[in-house]
Enzyme design. Structure first.
Site, PDB file in Angstrom:
ATOM      1  N   ARG A   1       0.889  -1.332  -0.127  1.00  0.00           N
ATOM      2  CA  ARG A   1       0.091  -0.022   0.041  1.00  0.00           C
ATOM      3  C   ARG A   1       0.953   1.294  -0.158  1.00  0.00           C
ATOM      4  O   ARG A   1       1.333   1.930   1.079  1.00  0.00           O
ATOM      5  CB  ARG A   1      -0.989   0.035   1.248  1.00  0.00           C
ATOM      6  CG  ARG A   1      -2.057  -1.081   0.957  1.00  0.00           C
ATOM      7  CD  ARG A   1      -2.973  -1.252   2.438  1.00  0.00           C
ATOM      8  NE  ARG A   1      -2.071  -1.767   3.517  1.00  0.00           N
ATOM      9  CZ  ARG A   1      -2.722  -2.056   4.494  1.00  0.00           C
ATOM     10  NH1 ARG A   1      -4.052  -1.844   4.856  1.00  0.00           N
ATOM     11  NH2 ARG A   1      -2.062  -2.513   5.600  1.00  0.00           N
TER      12      ARG A   1
ATOM     13  N   TYR B   1      -2.572 -21.436   8.817  1.00  0.00           N
ATOM     14  CA  TYR B   1      -1.866 -20.275   9.192  1.00  0.00           C
ATOM     15  C   TYR B   1      -0.509 -20.859  10.646  1.00  0.00           C
ATOM     16  O   TYR B   1       0.293 -20.310  10.355  1.00  0.00           O
ATOM     17  CB  TYR B   1      -2.641 -19.495  10.216  1.00  0.00           C
ATOM     18  CG  TYR B   1      -2.097 -18.140  10.676  1.00  0.00           C
ATOM     19  CD1 TYR B   1      -1.238 -17.227  10.218  1.00  0.00           C
ATOM     20  CD2 TYR B   1      -1.931 -18.170  12.355  1.00  0.00           C
ATOM     21  CE1 TYR B   1      -0.653 -16.248  10.831  1.00  0.00           C
ATOM     22  CE2 TYR B   1      -1.152 -17.075  13.027  1.00  0.00           C
ATOM     23  CZ  TYR B   1      -0.527 -16.353  12.039  1.00  0.00           C
ATOM     24  OH  TYR B   1       0.273 -15.229  12.896  1.00  0.00           O
TER      25      TYR B   1
HETATM   26  C1  8X3 Z   1      -1.052 -14.634  16.080  1.00  0.00           C
HETATM   27  C2  8X3 Z   1      -1.105 -15.537  17.145  1.00  0.00           C
HETATM   28  O1  8X3 Z   1      -2.909 -16.932  18.358  1.00  0.00           O
HETATM   29  O2  8X3 Z   1      -3.693 -14.938  17.359  1.00  0.00           O
HETATM   30  O3  8X3 Z   1       0.125 -14.909  15.339  1.00  0.00           O
HETATM   31  O4  8X3 Z   1      -3.252 -16.678  15.964  1.00  0.00           O
HETATM   32  S1  8X3 Z   1      -2.693 -16.242  17.240  1.00  0.00           S
END
Ligand code: 8X3
Length: 251
Positions: A35, A149
């Protein structure tokens, strides 16, 4: 000593906080993000100590061309902070969007690898440098909906340790910072597709870490004497702990 520090994902959250902190500490910051308008605002705020660079870390050609495309006075990068990354969705794996999984891997894993590969040779040639990768407690402790993730952050942690193995014998340092619950960034809003109420609920009633806390940790790590390498640093707010193992009871 003043360093030249490259921060990916610098337009918001941890990246912007680190850019501010590093500049305040007397370093020069190359702030990279997609951005351009956000980067321009950051550049206006910080001044000549900040070089804004519009970059999408998933654009392999742009990342490969990056070292030669920097102005000559900014090419000797002392510290690379691989901060760009995100979580998308919190649905269970059997409902998650495959496109979200692909997007997380493209940024959190492939983008981080490519930036590292682009900037590491110069560090080794100069025998000076430090790579700080943003991992996560999600890469260590599983939680429902964490699937790709968390796995991407486990990659980041192991990649960091394996880089260290290759860099023994050089002065280049490598660190994985692994934060837990951090408020005050776009992280949860991005995860929930812009649903701010759902994002806010994640932090309700907590005192989470802040992006400035993560910048504090990064500033400490890079300021350590040259013979000290922090391999991994796990950070949680006092109100958080790794959870108990899940148990499904009968009846
Ligand atoms: C972020 C930690 O636990 O919110 O990297 O996924 S959590």
């Amino acid at each position: 000593m003043s360093k030249t520090i490259f921060v990916s994902g610098a337009s918001a959250g941890f990246g912007a906080a680190m850019a501010r902190r590093f500049a305040a500490d007397g370093h020069r910051v190359i702030a990279a993000a997609r951005r351009a308008d956000r980067l321009a605002a950051l550049a206006a705020e910080i001044g000549p100590a900040l070089l804004p660079v519009t970059l999408d870390v998933t654009d392999a050609a742009a990342v490969a061309a990056l070292p030669d495309s920097l102005p000559a006075a900014w090419r000797e990068v002392d510290v690379l902070v691989n901060n760009a990354g995100m979580a998308l969705g919190l649905d269970p794996a059997f409902k998650a969007k495959l496109s979200d999984w692909d997007a997380m891997l493209a940024t959190n894993v492939t983008g981080l690898m490519h930036l590292t590969r682009a900037l590491l040779p110069g560090m080794v040639a100069r025998d000076r440098g430090h790579i700080i990768n943003l991992g996560s407690t999600a890469g260590v402790y599983p939680y429902p909906g964490g699937h790709v993730y968390g796995a991407s952050k486990a990659f980041v942690a192991q990649f960091t340790l394996n880089l260290k193995a290759d860099l023994v014998g050089t002065a280049v340092r490598v660190t994985c910072l692994e934060p837990g619950l951090v408020g005050g960034s776009e992280f949860s809003a991005v995860r929930f597709g812009g649903d701010q109420a759902r994002a806010d609920a994640v932090y309700a009633g907590t005192v989470p870490l802040s992006p400035e806390d993560i910048a504090e940790a990064a500033a400490w790590v890079i300021g350590l004497p040259a013979h000290m390498n922090v391999n991994r640093m796990e950070l949680m707010p006092t109100c958080q702990a790794p959870g108990p193992l899940a148990i499904k009871r009968q009846g």
